[in-house]
Design a protein around this motif. Structure first.
Motif, short mmCIF file in Angstrom:
data_model
loop_
_atom_site.label_atom_id
_atom_site.label_comp_id
_atom_site.label_asym_id
_atom_site.label_seq_id
_atom_site.Cartn_x
_atom_site.Cartn_y
_atom_site.Cartn_z
N ASP A 1 -2.57 -2.53 8.48
CA ASP A 1 -1.46 -1.75 7.93
C ASP A 1 -1.38 -0.37 8.58
O ASP A 1 -2.38 0.35 8.68
CB ASP A 1 -1.65 -1.61 6.41
CG ASP A 1 -0.52 -0.86 5.76
OD1 ASP A 1 0.49 -1.50 5.42
OD2 ASP A 1 -0.63 0.38 5.61
N GLY A 2 -0.20 0.01 9.00
CA GLY A 2 -0.02 1.27 9.71
C GLY A 2 -0.41 2.48 8.88
O GLY A 2 -1.00 3.43 9.39
N ARG B 1 -3.48 4.96 9.86
CA ARG B 1 -3.16 6.35 10.17
C ARG B 1 -3.81 7.32 9.20
O ARG B 1 -4.32 8.37 9.61
CB ARG B 1 -1.63 6.53 10.14
CG ARG B 1 -1.15 7.93 10.54
CD ARG B 1 0.36 8.00 10.60
NE ARG B 1 1.00 7.87 9.29
CZ ARG B 1 1.60 6.79 8.85
NH1 ARG B 1 1.65 5.69 9.61
NH2 ARG B 1 2.17 6.76 7.67
N ARG B 2 -3.82 7.01 7.92
CA ARG B 2 -4.27 7.95 6.90
C ARG B 2 -5.72 7.75 6.47
O ARG B 2 -6.33 8.66 5.93
CB ARG B 2 -3.35 7.86 5.68
CG ARG B 2 -1.92 8.25 5.96
CD ARG B 2 -1.82 9.72 6.31
NE ARG B 2 -2.04 10.56 5.12
CZ ARG B 2 -2.79 11.65 5.10
NH1 ARG B 2 -3.39 12.07 6.21
NH2 ARG B 2 -2.95 12.34 4.00
N CYS B 3 -6.27 6.55 6.68
CA CYS B 3 -7.67 6.31 6.29
C CYS B 3 -8.33 5.35 7.28
O CYS B 3 -8.66 4.21 6.93
CB CYS B 3 -7.74 5.77 4.87
SG CYS B 3 -9.39 5.89 4.14
N VAL C 1 0.86 -1.18 0.00
CA VAL C 1 0.00 0.00 0.00
C VAL C 1 0.90 1.23 0.00
O VAL C 1 1.91 1.27 0.70
CB VAL C 1 -0.92 0.00 1.24
CG1 VAL C 1 -1.73 1.28 1.30
CG2 VAL C 1 -1.82 -1.22 1.24
N ALA C 2 0.55 2.23 -0.80
CA ALA C 2 1.38 3.43 -0.89
C ALA C 2 0.49 4.67 -0.87
O ALA C 2 -0.73 4.58 -1.06
CB ALA C 2 2.21 3.40 -2.16
N GLU C 3 1.10 5.82 -0.63
CA GLU C 3 0.39 7.09 -0.67
C GLU C 3 1.11 8.05 -1.60
O GLU C 3 2.34 8.15 -1.57
CB GLU C 3 0.28 7.73 0.72
CG GLU C 3 -0.51 9.03 0.71
CD GLU C 3 -0.63 9.68 2.08
OE1 GLU C 3 -1.31 10.72 2.18
OE2 GLU C 3 -0.04 9.14 3.04
N ALA D 1 -7.17 10.33 1.10
CA ALA D 1 -6.94 10.36 2.54
C ALA D 1 -7.69 11.54 3.15
O ALA D 1 -7.90 12.56 2.49
CB ALA D 1 -5.45 10.48 2.85
N PRO D 2 -8.14 11.42 4.40
CA PRO D 2 -8.87 12.53 5.03
C PRO D 2 -8.06 13.81 5.08
O PRO D 2 -6.84 13.80 5.20
CB PRO D 2 -9.15 12.00 6.44
CG PRO D 2 -9.11 10.51 6.31
CD PRO D 2 -8.06 10.24 5.26
N ARG D 3 -8.76 14.92 4.98
CA ARG D 3 -8.12 16.24 5.06
C ARG D 3 -8.04 16.68 6.53
O ARG D 3 -8.68 16.08 7.40
CB ARG D 3 -8.93 17.25 4.25
CG ARG D 3 -8.98 16.94 2.75
CD ARG D 3 -9.75 18.02 2.00
NE ARG D 3 -11.16 18.00 2.32
CZ ARG D 3 -12.05 17.24 1.69
NH1 ARG D 3 -11.67 16.43 0.72
NH2 ARG D 3 -13.33 17.29 2.02
N PRO D 4 -7.26 17.73 6.82
CA PRO D 4 -7.23 18.25 8.19
C PRO D 4 -8.62 18.66 8.65
O PRO D 4 -9.44 19.14 7.85
CB PRO D 4 -6.30 19.48 8.07
CG PRO D 4 -5.44 19.17 6.88
CD PRO D 4 -6.31 18.42 5.93
#
Length: 294
Positions: free
Chosen positions: A83-84, A88-90, A62-64, A173-176
């Motif tokens: 997966d970390g 963390r990102r989603c 998995v990559a971003e 990925a979610p925004r701030p």
């Protein structure tokens, strides 16, 4: 029962799988995790002459990139759950994956397979729709991209041609200051959802709602997004449970779930409204927490 006889072919690449599908036509089925297909084979609901095994293709990491998670189609549910980077990102996607079946199902099932199977009571189609995910599809004419909202058509029906295969899933990925929630009601642990709801709520710097999304699962022939005009009414307003409850109830009122042996349509609609309210409220709480200075 046992499966009807079939012929078996391993595909070392997606291109090889597409060629096999083109050659064998509707007499062929793809095997990824097999957590939906194998029971259908055993019950002889599906009776393909050829089974094309995608597992030799493998699932890469998995990559971003550019704020988008890139998920190989053969990414297992267990990877999405643990997966970390995904957690963390989603986290909405990780939470949805953790609710799929049992640990054996999650160890084998794949995100591409889940989306291609298009079970309206499946967790990952609901999560992908809520997140605005997109898939890459490969066929004899080449590659194309589809939003999950375009991919999912009806019960076990997608916009995929018989000779196309999903190769990648991309999830923003979610925004701030954006919070999330994924909730479902099941009869027993590891069962399909009776009804489910997933939400995203984004707050602006003033703490008022900048954007919101809400979708329901298990209540129609595919996951259903709440009407945009209802969610638009939340914009510019402070997050408030009563306001969320009104929007969720109005959105649930637009649903027309059918009765079945597990629940009546009326019960499903009522549960959808309750889960919608809770999802929006929980997402707003998380959005507020994500915008606070540590």
């Amino acid at each position: 029962m046992v499966a009807a006889p079939f012929r078996y072919q391993r595909a070392a690449s997606f291109e090889e799988a597409v060629a096999a599908l083109a050659e064998h036509g509707e007499d062929a089925k793809l095997l990824a995790g097999g957590q939906s297909l194998v029971p259908m084979l055993n019950l002889r609901v599906a009776r393909p002459e050829w089974l094309i095994d995608l597992n030799p293709v493998g699932a890469g990491p998995v990559a971003e990139a550019g704020g988008v998670l890139r998920l190989p189609a053969l990414t297992r549910h267990r990877v999405l759950e643990s997966d970390g980077l995904v957690r963390r990102r989603c986290p909405l996607l990780a939470e949805a994956a953790s609710l799929v079946g049992n640990v054996r199902t999650r160890a084998r099932g794949t995100i591409g397979g889940s989306l291609a199977h298009a079970d309206p009571a499946g967790e990952l189609p609901l999560a992908a729709l809520t997140l605005g995910a997109e898939v890459s599809v490969l066929g004899p004419a080449g590659a194309r991209d589809l939003l999950v909202d375009e991919l999912l058509i009806s019960y076990l029906t997608t916009a995929l041609a018989p000779d196309e295969v999903i190769t990648e899933v991309r999830v923003p990925a979610p925004r701030p200051r954006q919070g999330w929630s994924f909730l479902e009601l099941t009869r027993r642990t590891s069962d399909w959802m009776v009804a489910g709801a997933a939400a995203l709520v984004e707050l602006d710097e003033r703490g008022t709602v900048a954007a919101a999304s809400l979708a329901f699962g298990g209540v129609a022939e595919r996951p259903v997004a709440a009407p945009a005009e209802l969610l638009g009414g939340l914009s510019g307003e402070p997050p408030a449970e009563q306001r969320f409850a009104r929007v969720a109830d109005l959105a649930a009122a637009t649903l027309r779930p059918e009765d079945d042996v597990h629940a009546s349509g009326t019960y499903r609609r009522r549960v959808a409204g309750v889960l919608g309210r809770r999802s929006l409220n929980q997402a707003a709480i998380r959005a507020r927490a994500s915008g606070e200075t540590p």
